[in-house]
Design a protein around this motif. Structure first.
Motif, PDB file in Angstrom:
ATOM      1  N   GLY A  95     -51.136   6.210 -22.388  1.00  0.00           N
ATOM      2  CA  GLY A  95     -52.153   5.626 -23.257  1.00  0.00           C
ATOM      3  C   GLY A  95     -51.986   4.112 -23.320  1.00  0.00           C
TER       4      GLY A  95
ATOM      5  N   PRO B 259     -47.825  10.925 -22.832  1.00  0.00           N
ATOM      6  CA  PRO B 259     -49.135  10.493 -23.322  1.00  0.00           C
ATOM      7  C   PRO B 259     -49.079   9.123 -24.008  1.00  0.00           C
ATOM      8  CG  PRO B 259     -48.630  12.714 -24.113  1.00  0.00           C
ATOM      9  CD  PRO B 259     -47.426  12.226 -23.380  1.00  0.00           C
ATOM     10  N   THR B 260     -47.968   8.848 -24.683  1.00  0.00           N
ATOM     11  CA  THR B 260     -47.841   7.548 -25.350  1.00  0.00           C
ATOM     12  C   THR B 260     -47.818   6.419 -24.334  1.00  0.00           C
ATOM     13  OG1 THR B 260     -46.654   8.511 -27.204  1.00  0.00           O
ATOM     14  CG2 THR B 260     -46.375   6.150 -26.860  1.00  0.00           C
TER      15      THR B 260
ATOM     16  N   GLY C 168     -50.000  18.899 -23.914  1.00  0.00           N
ATOM     17  CA  GLY C 168     -48.614  19.116 -23.488  1.00  0.00           C
ATOM     18  C   GLY C 168     -47.959  20.231 -24.278  1.00  0.00           C
ATOM     19  N   CYS C 169     -48.232  20.298 -25.574  1.00  0.00           N
ATOM     20  CA  CYS C 169     -47.642  21.341 -26.416  1.00  0.00           C
ATOM     21  C   CYS C 169     -48.631  22.474 -26.710  1.00  0.00           C
ATOM     22  CB  CYS C 169     -47.198  20.745 -27.759  1.00  0.00           C
ATOM     23  SG  CYS C 169     -45.937  19.473 -27.579  1.00  0.00           S
TER      24      CYS C 169
ATOM     25  N   SER D 104     -57.366   3.638 -25.953  1.00  0.00           N
ATOM     26  CA  SER D 104     -57.060   3.877 -24.549  1.00  0.00           C
ATOM     27  C   SER D 104     -58.319   4.231 -23.774  1.00  0.00           C
ATOM     28  CB  SER D 104     -56.059   5.018 -24.416  1.00  0.00           C
ATOM     29  OG  SER D 104     -54.920   4.762 -25.207  1.00  0.00           O
TER      30      SER D 104
ATOM     31  N   GLN E 201     -50.829   5.972 -31.612  1.00  0.00           N
ATOM     32  CA  GLN E 201     -51.299   5.996 -30.218  1.00  0.00           C
ATOM     33  C   GLN E 201     -52.801   6.178 -30.121  1.00  0.00           C
ATOM     34  OE1 GLN E 201     -48.801   8.094 -31.325  1.00  0.00           O
ATOM     35  NE2 GLN E 201     -47.261   8.399 -29.757  1.00  0.00           N
TER      36      GLN E 201
ATOM     37  N   CYS F 211     -45.462  17.103 -21.022  1.00  0.00           N
ATOM     38  CA  CYS F 211     -44.620  16.241 -21.864  1.00  0.00           C
ATOM     39  C   CYS F 211     -45.292  16.089 -23.235  1.00  0.00           C
ATOM     40  CB  CYS F 211     -44.476  14.885 -21.192  1.00  0.00           C
ATOM     41  SG  CYS F 211     -43.443  13.713 -22.072  1.00  0.00           S
ATOM     42  N   PRO F 212     -44.546  16.350 -24.328  1.00  0.00           N
ATOM     43  CA  PRO F 212     -45.197  16.376 -25.641  1.00  0.00           C
ATOM     44  C   PRO F 212     -45.612  15.014 -26.192  1.00  0.00           C
ATOM     45  CG  PRO F 212     -42.855  16.860 -25.840  1.00  0.00           C
ATOM     46  CD  PRO F 212     -43.152  16.774 -24.373  1.00  0.00           C
ATOM     47  N   ASP F 213     -44.826  13.996 -26.005  1.00  0.00           N
ATOM     48  CA  ASP F 213     -45.168  12.747 -26.688  1.00  0.00           C
ATOM     49  C   ASP F 213     -44.977  11.491 -25.842  1.00  0.00           C
ATOM     50  OD1 ASP F 213     -42.455  13.036 -26.648  1.00  0.00           O
ATOM     51  OD2 ASP F 213     -42.204  13.132 -28.809  1.00  0.00           O
TER      52      ASP F 213
ATOM     53  N   MET G 241     -53.612  14.154 -25.109  1.00  0.00           N
ATOM     54  CA  MET G 241     -52.466  13.849 -25.967  1.00  0.00           C
ATOM     55  C   MET G 241     -51.868  15.127 -26.579  1.00  0.00           C
ATOM     56  SD  MET G 241     -51.675  10.611 -26.499  1.00  0.00           S
ATOM     57  CE  MET G 241     -52.291   8.994 -26.096  1.00  0.00           C
TER      58      MET G 241
END
Lengths: 206, 169
Positions: A85, A81-82, B58-59, B40, B116, A76-78, B55
């Motif tokens: 976090g 992790p958001t 993922g990509c 975090s 974030q 998952c791109p965003d 973070m």
């Protein structure tokens, strides 16, 4: 001008009723993604999944522990992790009480999220994070139990096997009886506020 | 019922509704802006960079190879291993090369992660990525990220390659 006492009383009642109605609506509907008012979801969601270390984990095996549960996928791109976090910042706010809270990540991508990938992903966020997966049917049943929806998107890359997944981005707070007591998201709740909710649930003796 | 009474009821109901709405407003305003928060991860964690890279993976992939047409490889990436200012700004606010002539990324842009991640987390993950997958660029200090965050505190849109080239020239 003179307003009769009965009219004043009616007006006062209406004021209170309107305030309550708006606040109640906000309380139960602020999470448009789940659509289930927290007060109605008294029955604990049931599920049977497998942890990334091969252990079997069910709703029953988690009873007695306050849990934070989030559904997502490791590529998952965003959003994931958001939100994860945010979950970690919430746990850091809790200090020693964090040890009484079990963070859980449930993969909605059993095809690609192998146990090895899930272990590495969970460990990057928190040493005690439990990463769960299962057969596609088990994952679907778990998601249904929480009112979580997920769906593969149309491919955004020509690379074979690459796809994104749309999914509910709610963090569920389960009490020691396994009931969903809060549905949270980083956009609406600060880690400090979430920590206060968890302290109320997990602060006392187990 | 006399008309003033009706007016009073309507007005009071409106006030009541507004009060109710205000009482239950989500605190999203508290999350606004780009002010750093408690991170975090433990800032003293020796594996902070590796962990915070979660973070990005993922990509860009755990192997730094990216996804063709969607997210560029970080192995041998000139933006990652070039000037620390550009690398920091890309993580803080994102990167958009969709209008760059000949870009391989016509519909995919990176969003910023400044809200974030703390400056220390960004510095650590960049330092990790700049020394992984064959990359050999020097470490980036948290202070370098902080400097970029405060210099461009009103920025929210992803950077274009041309903008970054102008800043780091």
């Amino acid at each position: 001008m003179k307003i009769p006492i009965i009219t004043t009383a009616v007006a006062a009642i209406l004021v209170i009723a309107a305030a309550w109605a708006v606040s109640e609506h906000r309380r139960t509907h602020h999470d448009g993604r789940s659509g289930i008012p927290a007060a109605e979801a008294d029955a604990p969601p049931e599920f049977a999944l497998t942890a990334s270390d091969g252990r079997s984990v069910t709703a029953a095996s988690l009873r007695g522990t306050v849990c934070l549960i989030y559904f997502g996928f490791t590529t998952c791109p965003d959003v994931c992790p958001t939100e994860l976090g945010w979950m970690m910042r919430t746990l850091r706010q809790l200090g020693p009480i964090a040890d009484a809270v079990q963070p859980i990540f449930i993969s909605v991508d059993p095809e690609r999220d192998t146990p090895a990938k899930l272990s590495a992903y969970a460990a990057a966020f928190h040493p005690r994070m439990l990463a769960l997966t299962g057969t596609p049917d088990q994952v679907k049943a778990a998601a249904d139990a929480f009112g979580v929806v997920y769906r593969k998107q149309t491919p955004v890359s020509q690379q074979p096997g690459f796809y994104l997944i749309d999914h509910t981005m709610t963090t569920f707070v389960l009490d020691r009886e396994g009931r969903i007591v809060h549905r949270l998201a980083s956009a609406d709740t600060t880690p400090e506020q979430a920590a206060a909710m968890l302290r109320a649930l997990a602060g006392g003796a187990p | 019922m006399p008309r003033p009474a009706i007016i009073a009821i309507v007005l009071l109901s409106l006030v009541g509704g507004a009060v109710g709405a205000w009482l239950s407003l989500p605190p999203s305003a508290a999350n606004a802006g780009s002010a750093p928060f408690a991170g975090s991860w433990d800032p003293a964690d020796p594996r902070l960079g590796e962990k915070a890279y979660v973070m990005c993976q993922g990509c860009h992939g755990a192997d730094g190879r990216g996804v063709p047409g969607y997210a560029p490889a970080l192995a041998a990436s000139r933006w990652l291993t070039g000037p620390p200012e550009a690398a920091a700004l890309i993580v803080l606010h994102g990167f958009d090369s969709t209008s760059e002539p000949g870009s391989a990324y016509v519909s995919s842009r990176m969003l910023g992660h400044g809200r974030q991640l703390t400056d220390a987390e960004i510095a650590a993950l960049l330092t990790h990525a700049r020394a992984s997958w064959g990359n050999q660029a020097p470490a980036i200090a948290a202070g370098a990220v902080s400097a970029m965050r405060s210099r461009f505190s009103s920025r929210s849109a992803p950077w274009s390659p041309a903008e970054l080239r102008a800043i780091t020239r």
